[in-house]
Design an enzyme around this catalytic site. Structure first.
Site: not given
Length: 246
Positions: A14, A18, A26, A93, A96, A113, A146, A149, A212
């Site tokens: 993530a 940003t 997190r 992960q 977007d 993901h 949906c 259905c 990070n």
């Protein structure tokens, strides 16, 4: 004989998005820190069982801005790395789609993901653009069903309580075992099974770089840890890699 060019695997979390206006989850100011109850909006059990959870989840998607976000300097740096001719694979992960929007070939991006750009019916499995469902929300449908259905629509993301796609995970594992350099960017490296990838890379003989803002469990094992903002740190790292100075 031409020497084999080193394969670079880049795991993004993530933190790389940003600066595109998409909040992380997190980090110290992440969504789960500010609103712990929001986690149930992306947990499969409550989402399927409770229409109110789905209504709030649609509002969260509407307000998140992920579909209108633009790639930032971090995403663009990885495109520059790929266009330099160095073999690169992005394991993300994020849901977007900003790596592809920045110009990274889709075949070189593994979305661990899933993607927030599409929704899927949990009953008949028809797939539709998320933008279309959000238009229905804007028109007054709080929980669009949906059209085929009447089943529940969910984003094509891996929610809490769901397993990762085993095929995608197997592909990520193969890339990680084959890479010569593994770069982890903007990820806490705390969510398994994805958090196991740096260890797999190390055990396979790869060098590890962590980019990070906060400490990760793999900092001590890394060849280099970079704490600068990703939108400046990643372009600088890419320039070093392209110049062969790493």
């Amino acid at each position: 004989m031409t020497a084999k060019r080193p394969l670079i695997a880049v795991l993004t979390g993530a933190g790389i998005s940003t600066d595109s206006g998409i909040p992380d989850y997190r980090g110290p100011a992440g969504l789960w820190q500010r609103d712990p109850a929001a986690q149930q909006l992306v947990t499969i059990g409550p989402y399927l069982a409770d229409p109110d959870v789905r209504r709030r989840a649609w509002l969260m998607r509407r307000d998140a801005g992920a579909l209108t976000a633009e790639p930032n300097a971090g995403h663009l740096a990885l495109v520059e790395l790929e266009r330099s001719g160095l073999p690169v694979r992005v394991l993300t992960q994020n849901v977007d789609g900003l790596h592809q929007r920045a110009g990274m070939p889709a075949r070189k991006v593994l979305e661990l993901h899933g993607t927030a750009r599409e929704v899927e019916c949990v009953r008949c499995h028809v797939v539709a653009p998320t933008a279309e469902a959000l238009e229905r929300v804007a028109a007054g449908e709080p929980d669009p069903a949906c059209r085929d259905c009447g089943g529940v629509l969910k984003p094509r993301t891996v929610m809490f309580g769901e397993a990762l796609d085993p095929v995608v995970l197997q592909q990520a594992d193969a890339v990680t075992k084959a890479c010569d350099l593994f770069i982890a960017v903007g990820t806490s490296l705390q969510v398994y099974p994805v958090a196991a990838l740096p260890q797999i890379a190390l055990e396979s003989g790869a060098r590890l770089v962590v980019v990070n803002g906060e400490p990760t469990p793999f900092d001590e094992a890394a060849d280099e840890v970079i704490r600068e903002p990703i939108s400046t740190a990643l372009p600088a790292l890419v320039r070093r890699l392209v110049a062969g100075r790493f």
